[in-house]
Design an enzyme around this catalytic site. Structure first.
Site, PDB file in Angstrom:
ATOM      1  N   LYS A  11       0.821  -1.217   0.000  1.00 42.69           N
ATOM      2  CA  LYS A  11       0.000   0.000   0.000  1.00 42.69           C
ATOM      3  C   LYS A  11       0.861   1.276   0.000  1.00 42.69           C
ATOM      4  O   LYS A  11       2.075   1.222   0.254  1.00 42.69           O
ATOM      5  CB  LYS A  11      -0.924  -0.033   1.224  1.00 42.69           C
ATOM      6  CG  LYS A  11      -1.961  -1.171   1.169  1.00 42.69           C
ATOM      7  CD  LYS A  11      -2.941  -1.094   2.332  1.00 42.69           C
ATOM      8  CE  LYS A  11      -3.969  -2.199   2.274  1.00 42.69           C
ATOM      9  NZ  LYS A  11      -4.974  -2.113   3.376  1.00 42.69           N
ATOM     10  N   TYR A  51     -12.499  -1.986  -3.476  1.00 42.82           N
ATOM     11  CA  TYR A  51     -12.984  -2.014  -2.088  1.00 42.82           C
ATOM     12  C   TYR A  51     -14.504  -1.855  -2.019  1.00 42.82           C
ATOM     13  O   TYR A  51     -15.042  -1.464  -0.976  1.00 42.82           O
ATOM     14  CB  TYR A  51     -12.279  -0.942  -1.259  1.00 42.82           C
ATOM     15  CG  TYR A  51     -10.914  -1.379  -0.738  1.00 42.82           C
ATOM     16  CD1 TYR A  51     -10.788  -2.495   0.083  1.00 42.82           C
ATOM     17  CD2 TYR A  51      -9.764  -0.680  -1.044  1.00 42.82           C
ATOM     18  CE1 TYR A  51      -9.545  -2.901   0.568  1.00 42.82           C
ATOM     19  CE2 TYR A  51      -8.511  -1.071  -0.567  1.00 42.82           C
ATOM     20  CZ  TYR A  51      -8.422  -2.190   0.240  1.00 42.82           C
ATOM     21  OH  TYR A  51      -7.193  -2.589   0.732  1.00 42.82           O
ATOM     22  N   ASN A 114      -1.985   0.373   6.664  1.00 44.94           N
ATOM     23  CA  ASN A 114      -1.461  -0.863   7.253  1.00 44.94           C
ATOM     24  C   ASN A 114      -0.624  -1.683   6.269  1.00 44.94           C
ATOM     25  O   ASN A 114      -0.520  -2.900   6.390  1.00 44.94           O
ATOM     26  CB  ASN A 114      -2.593  -1.666   7.893  1.00 44.94           C
ATOM     27  CG  ASN A 114      -3.676  -2.063   6.902  1.00 44.94           C
ATOM     28  OD1 ASN A 114      -3.556  -1.811   5.708  1.00 44.94           O
ATOM     29  ND2 ASN A 114      -4.727  -2.690   7.400  1.00 44.94           N
ATOM     30  N   HIS A 117      -2.300  -5.402   1.615  1.00 49.60           N
ATOM     31  CA  HIS A 117      -3.596  -6.061   1.453  1.00 49.60           C
ATOM     32  C   HIS A 117      -3.328  -7.504   1.083  1.00 49.60           C
ATOM     33  O   HIS A 117      -2.380  -7.798   0.366  1.00 49.60           O
ATOM     34  CB  HIS A 117      -4.409  -5.408   0.332  1.00 49.60           C
ATOM     35  CG  HIS A 117      -5.525  -6.298  -0.166  1.00 49.60           C
ATOM     36  ND1 HIS A 117      -6.734  -6.381   0.465  1.00 49.60           N
ATOM     37  CD2 HIS A 117      -5.569  -7.199  -1.185  1.00 49.60           C
ATOM     38  CE1 HIS A 117      -7.489  -7.284  -0.170  1.00 49.60           C
ATOM     39  NE2 HIS A 117      -6.803  -7.789  -1.177  1.00 49.60           N
ATOM     40  N   GLU A 128      -9.786 -10.860  -7.427  1.00 48.96           N
ATOM     41  CA  GLU A 128      -8.866  -9.730  -7.267  1.00 48.96           C
ATOM     42  C   GLU A 128      -7.685  -9.839  -8.240  1.00 48.96           C
ATOM     43  O   GLU A 128      -7.231  -8.830  -8.792  1.00 48.96           O
ATOM     44  CB  GLU A 128      -8.389  -9.667  -5.819  1.00 48.96           C
ATOM     45  CG  GLU A 128      -9.542  -9.296  -4.874  1.00 48.96           C
ATOM     46  CD  GLU A 128      -9.180  -9.341  -3.397  1.00 48.96           C
ATOM     47  OE1 GLU A 128      -8.026  -9.688  -3.055  1.00 48.96           O
ATOM     48  OE2 GLU A 128     -10.059  -9.011  -2.579  1.00 48.96           O
TER      49      GLU A 128
END
Ligand code: ATP
Ligand code: MG
Length: 140
Positions: A11, A51, A114, A117, A128
């Site tokens: 990320k 998302y 964080n 993913h 995905e």
């Protein structure tokens, strides 16, 4: 357990801090092979689509803003039981709750930023992976 693929994202908080290599070393150390990888700037449409399951959650708009705030590295990981193995090395969503030695415990800034993913099921992994990769971009 047979060979399996999962989808991973490094990320923007992690790319900003130049942690792509450090995170890849942790993924490889956990027995996962990076069989596809590209660094992209996610569009707003991609982030909202990716998302989409969270669109009713209070953090959705912030999450889309965060995911488009800098480059990300999208990846396909392969290995035995890859979905579970990746979730284990990632650690809990909130780094405060993540186990020692996990990517999020080591590198995440907070519950939103964080660092990584990972798909939460083989079914979502396939969806995905297809969202970001053509089959000929995946070289096992
Ligand atoms: P990911 O789907 O990114 O692998 P996850 O499965 O551990 O993470 P989800 O519940 O699917 O967690 O949430 C998706 C992402 O939304 C989280 O990784 C985090 O970036 C963000 N997020 C989740 N909960 C919160 C929250 N309470 N506040 C802010 N951001 C959140
Ligand atoms: Mg999730």
């Amino acid at each position: 357990m047979a060979m399996q693929r999962t989808f991973s994202i490094i990320k923007p908080d992690a790319t900003r801090r130049n942690l792509t290599g450090a995170i890849n070393a942790m993924l490889e150390g956990a027995g996962l092979r990076i069989v596809a990888q590209k660094r992209i700037r996610m569009t707003q449409e991609q982030a909202e689509g990716f998302y989409g399951v969270h669109k009713e959650r209070p953090f959705f708009n912030d999450l889309v803003t965060f995911m488009t705030s800098g480059p990300v590295v999208v990846q396909v990981l392969e290995g035995e039981d890859a979905v579970v193995k990746n979730r284990e090395v990632m650690g809990a969503t909130n780094p405060v709750e993540a186990a020692e030695g996990t990517i999020r415990k080591t590198h995440a800034e907070n519950i939103e930023a964080n660092s990584v993913h990972g798909s939460d099921s083989p079914e979502n992994a396939e969806i995905e992976i297809n969202f970001f990769f053509d089959e000929d971009e995946i070289v096992g």
